[in-house]
Design a protein around this motif. Structure first.
Motif, PDB file in Angstrom:
ATOM      1  N   PRO A 116       0.807  -1.226   0.000  1.00 59.24           N
ATOM      2  CA  PRO A 116       0.000   0.000   0.000  1.00 59.24           C
ATOM      3  C   PRO A 116       0.837   1.272   0.000  1.00 59.24           C
ATOM      4  CG  PRO A 116      -0.318  -1.235   2.057  1.00 59.24           C
ATOM      5  CD  PRO A 116       0.422  -2.119   1.119  1.00 59.24           C
ATOM      6  N   THR A 117       1.997   1.228   0.646  1.00 59.93           N
ATOM      7  CA  THR A 117       2.893   2.393   0.622  1.00 59.93           C
ATOM      8  C   THR A 117       3.397   2.635  -0.795  1.00 59.93           C
ATOM      9  OG1 THR A 117       3.608   1.941   2.897  1.00 59.93           O
ATOM     10  CG2 THR A 117       5.006   3.379   1.581  1.00 59.93           C
ATOM     11  N   ARG A 118       3.798   1.573  -1.466  1.00 59.72           N
ATOM     12  CA  ARG A 118       4.271   1.703  -2.845  1.00 59.72           C
ATOM     13  C   ARG A 118       3.149   2.187  -3.770  1.00 59.72           C
ATOM     14  NH1 ARG A 118       9.056  -1.066  -4.435  1.00 59.72           N
ATOM     15  NH2 ARG A 118      10.086  -2.221  -2.745  1.00 59.72           N
ATOM     16  N   ILE A 119       1.942   1.664  -3.576  1.00 55.81           N
ATOM     17  CA  ILE A 119       0.808   2.085  -4.406  1.00 55.81           C
ATOM     18  C   ILE A 119       0.589   3.589  -4.306  1.00 55.81           C
ATOM     19  CG2 ILE A 119      -1.725   2.000  -4.558  1.00 55.81           C
ATOM     20  CD1 ILE A 119      -1.531  -1.025  -4.035  1.00 55.81           C
ATOM     21  N   LEU A 120       0.605   4.106  -3.102  1.00 52.16           N
ATOM     22  CA  LEU A 120       0.368   5.537  -2.927  1.00 52.16           C
ATOM     23  C   LEU A 120       1.550   6.367  -3.403  1.00 52.16           C
ATOM     24  CD1 LEU A 120      -1.611   5.705   0.435  1.00 52.16           C
ATOM     25  CD2 LEU A 120      -2.443   5.575  -1.922  1.00 52.16           C
TER      26      LEU A 120
END
Length: 264
Positions: A116-120
């Motif tokens: 999720p960190t990479r997605i954002l």
């Protein structure tokens, strides 16, 4: 595509609720999960029911390249998410040093935190440039306390809440908001998958649909945190938990997560 929501973990209990809520609003979707067969079945059902446009991306969210695959696919297909719902995640009961394996806990960190960190990191710049966007990150009430016998899971949710709250402030006046959903225990496949079905923690689990609605509506309003699904004494216990003696709190959490504790 219009009012496009990218939803990870879309065919889980809470994820299915998000799909139904967004579909009822006439929004198109990009559904993300590991099983292409399950994604196809969900997309077919939701398309027939809500008459919206739905695309799927099958990817293992525990892999470091997962977020880049999702982003590149959206870029190449010209799919522009207006909403991102980072819903995918899992837990798992067991003593960290003596029962849990390295792979189990590192995979959990990857799915709950890293992806999720990479997605954002990838998608937020585009949202900021457009001047609009909504993000809903699914955390947990577990974020407010340590979780013996789910040490890594509780820690991942503490990260997600802290990270999301910081982004909420950083994105002020950009037209983009980040809302954190912090549900209590829910009656989904999460408990059985994590070996928690026979614990006191899940003895009074709530339905996921009211939780999903509260989170979705909070996201639409750009709220900071949405706490949902509390029942009975939980409504009193949770706000008081940060003020409780830490050792007492951890003993209580530990006892609630022992297998067989639901029968006591």
């Amino acid at each position: 595509m219009k009012n496009v929501a990218l939803i990870t973990g879309s065919y889980g209990g809470l994820g299915t609720c998000f799909v139904n809520i967004h579909g009822q609003k006439g929004g198109d979707m990009i559904l993300v999960g590991r099983s292409q067969n399950k994604l196809d079945a969900q997309a077919k059902e939701a398309t027939a029911k809500y008459h919206v446009e739905i695309h799927t991306i099958a990817v293992d969210l525990s892999k470091p390249e997962a977020a880049q695959i999702i982003y590149d696919t959206c870029q190449n297909k010209d799919w522009l998410p207006d909403i991102i719902i980072n819903n995918a995640g899992f837990g798992g009961q067991g003593d960290f040093a003596r029962e849990r394996t390295m792979d189990q806990d590192l995979s959990m960190i990857a799915v709950n935190v890293e992806t999720p960190t990479r997605i954002l990191k990838l998608f937020l710049k585009d949202m900021i440039q457009r001047g609009s966007g909504r993000v809903l990150n699914v955390s947990s009430t577990a974020a407010v306390m340590p979780g013996p016998l789910q040490a890594v899971y509780y820690a991942t949710k503490a990260y997600m809440t802290s990270f999301s709250n910081a982004l909420w402030r950083e994105l002020k006046d950009t037209g983009v908001t980040v809302t954190t959903l912090m549900p209590r225990t829910m009656s989904t496949g999460f408990a059985n998958a994590g070996g928690l079905g026979d614990t006191a923690l899940f003895a009074k689990a709530t339905s996921p649909m009211p939780v999903a609605k509260a989170g979705y509506e909070g996201m639409e309003k750009g709220e900071l945190n949405v706490t949902a699904g509390l029942v009975g004494a939980q409504k009193i216990f949770l706000p008081l938990s940060p003020m409780m003696p830490k050792k007492m709190l951890m003993n209580n959490v530990y006892d609630m997560q022992l297998r067989g504790s639901a029968k006591k």
